[in-house]
Enzyme design. Structure first.
Site, PDB file in Angstrom:
ATOM      1  N   ARG A 108      25.660  48.368  35.267  1.00 41.32           N
ATOM      2  CA  ARG A 108      26.383  48.215  34.004  1.00 41.32           C
ATOM      3  C   ARG A 108      25.971  49.297  32.991  1.00 41.32           C
ATOM      4  O   ARG A 108      26.810  49.839  32.270  1.00 41.32           O
ATOM      5  CB  ARG A 108      26.141  46.826  33.417  1.00 41.32           C
ATOM      6  CG  ARG A 108      26.847  46.584  32.082  1.00 41.32           C
ATOM      7  CD  ARG A 108      26.593  45.178  31.572  1.00 41.32           C
ATOM      8  NE  ARG A 108      27.237  44.195  32.416  1.00 41.32           N
ATOM      9  CZ  ARG A 108      28.486  43.763  32.258  1.00 41.32           C
ATOM     10  NH1 ARG A 108      29.230  44.279  31.299  1.00 41.32           N
ATOM     11  NH2 ARG A 108      28.998  42.858  33.062  1.00 41.32           N
ATOM     12  N   TYR A 220      24.195  44.572  46.331  1.00 43.45           N
ATOM     13  CA  TYR A 220      24.861  45.804  46.716  1.00 43.45           C
ATOM     14  C   TYR A 220      24.082  46.977  46.134  1.00 43.45           C
ATOM     15  O   TYR A 220      23.312  46.816  45.182  1.00 43.45           O
ATOM     16  CB  TYR A 220      26.317  45.831  46.235  1.00 43.45           C
ATOM     17  CG  TYR A 220      26.511  45.414  44.797  1.00 43.45           C
ATOM     18  CD1 TYR A 220      26.246  46.261  43.725  1.00 43.45           C
ATOM     19  CD2 TYR A 220      26.975  44.125  44.505  1.00 43.45           C
ATOM     20  CE1 TYR A 220      26.437  45.856  42.412  1.00 43.45           C
ATOM     21  CE2 TYR A 220      27.166  43.711  43.194  1.00 43.45           C
ATOM     22  CZ  TYR A 220      26.898  44.582  42.152  1.00 43.45           C
ATOM     23  OH  TYR A 220      27.077  44.171  40.852  1.00 43.45           O
ATOM     24  N   ASP A 297      35.289  39.812  26.634  1.00 48.96           N
ATOM     25  CA  ASP A 297      34.648  38.508  26.495  1.00 48.96           C
ATOM     26  C   ASP A 297      34.939  37.843  25.157  1.00 48.96           C
ATOM     27  O   ASP A 297      34.857  36.618  25.042  1.00 48.96           O
ATOM     28  CB  ASP A 297      33.129  38.645  26.669  1.00 48.96           C
ATOM     29  CG  ASP A 297      32.723  38.808  28.121  1.00 48.96           C
ATOM     30  OD1 ASP A 297      33.575  38.603  29.002  1.00 48.96           O
ATOM     31  OD2 ASP A 297      31.556  39.154  28.376  1.00 48.96           O
TER      32      ASP A 297
END
Length: 393
Positions: A108, A220, A297
């Site tokens: 991120r 991942y 969000d």
């Protein structure tokens, strides 16, 4: 004229920075106000499906993303207790042709820094840090946004005000959304470990999903494969705001003591964990009032069980710019924006809730899940999510 219109964005997260890029591309001047005094590459990994990467590539970010993102080859779904593969989906070849964009995984912080660099280099975009949104008000026919830094308040009027200030959005109340933000009953634990610290099989360029009673794990590679991102979501009653609370290593290791040995080894390779409680809200009937609107969000916080939080914020940014380009009346454009976006994001929110029950099932429900996944097969799984990855805002 569109080239003279001015937008104010509260929040320099993924959605806010993407909106700065899409609006600037449409001819707007954009001021982004972020309450953090410094933007640092923190957080967990992010999965970007073709619905998100298609937009980012269209913004000219393909080369920049390639510096840190990993293009995954497949999704592998296993049951956590026995490690048995239940289903999966190819991310290369036919999948890229089908959806016209790749699947990427990225830290991120790396994604935010990529967007920040692009926005900072874009003419007409200004980013101001340490600026906390205090109020939005109307005066003499103009809508004003107030921001404070070290006690000094700055008031700005604009043709458009965008609240991209996250799940605990302050802008949300100014469009009439005052309902509570709800604790989901799940807590996410995250960590990043060096690739050399995990077994070789765990370093493959795959997205791995392990399902089990009351929990699931996703892992991942990120940062060009140098590190492995691990997120474990467990049903738990701990509910606190924020997402940087230290987690007890012994607790998380005990939580997965009965799971498959390969997963236990992976979880045991981490030397530190952070945790955050997962909150969301039910779908809202509106996001806008006048020239004020929401995205990401702030508009539709969602649980991570479809890995669509970042992707939907990116879609919002593209759809917002498109709506404003189609209609010169900003208030009318925002009504069109929310009419198009709310049904889609509501579907993602609701399906994310449903996926939580499926992922964390136990007993007969888990058995039924495993059988259904096996019967569905890879093509069936891809067909099931075709509506999600094909969307073009």
């Amino acid at each position: 004229m569109a080239s003279q219109r001015h937008a104010v964005i509260a929040g320099a997260g993924i959605g806010g920075l993407t909106a700065a890029l899409t609006l600037a591309r449409a001819g707007w001047t954009v001021d982004v106000f972020e309450q953090a005094h410094k933007l640092e590459p923190v957080g967990a990994g992010v999965q970007l499906g073709p619905n998100a990467t298609r937009i980012l590539y269209d913004l000219g970010l393909e080369a920049a993303l390639a510096e840190t993102a990993v293009a995954t080859e497949q999704l592998i779904v296993r049951t956590g207790l026995d490690g048995r593969r239940r289903n999966g989906m190819r991310h290369t070849g036919e999948a890229v042709r089908r959806w016209n964009a790749p699947f990427l995984v990225i830290h991120r912080g790396d994604l935010q820094m990529t967007l920040l660099a692009a926005a900072s280099a874009t003419p007409g975009v200004t980013i101001m840090l340490g600026q906390r949104l205090e109020d939005i008000s109307e005066r003499t026919g103009r809508t004003m946004a107030s921001f404070s830094k070290y006690g000094e308040v700055t008031e700005i009027d604009a043709d458009l005000i965008v609240g991209a200030d996250g799940v605990w959005s302050k802008a949300r109340s100014h469009v009439g959304l005052t309902g509570p933000t709800n604790f989901s009953g799940s807590v996410a634990w995250r960590t990043v470990v060096p690739a050399e610290a995990v077994p070789e099989a765990m370093r493959a360029r795959n997205t791995n999903l392990w399902l089990g009673p009351g929990a699931h794990v996703v892992h991942y590679p990120v940062q060009s494969g140098r590190t492995i991102n691990i997120v474990a979501v467990v049903d738990d009653g701990w509910r606190e705001r924020g997402w940087s609370e230290s987690g007890d290593i012994s607790w998380i290791n005990r939580r997965f003591i009965d799971w498959h040995k390969d997963l236990r080894t992976l979880i045991g390779s981490a030397e530190h964990w952070l945790r955050w409680s997962l909150f969301d809200r039910p779908p809202e009937p509106k996001w806008s009032r006048g020239i004020i609107t929401l995205l990401g969000d702030a508009a539709h916080p969602m649980l991570p069980f479809l890995a669509q939080g970042a992707a939907q914020a990116i879609e919002d940014a593209a759809a917002l710019a498109a709506a404003l380009a189609d209609t010169p009346d900003v208030a009318a454009a925002l009504r069109n924006y929310e009419r198009r976006r709310i049904p889609r994001t509501a579907r993602v929110q609701k399906l994310s809730h449903r996926q939580r029950r499926i992922y964390h099932a136990s007993g007969p429900l888990a058995t039924a899940r495993d059988i259904a996944m096996g019967l569905m097969g890879e093509k069936g799984l891809a067909d099931r999510f075709d509506w999600l990855y094909r969307e073009d805002p």
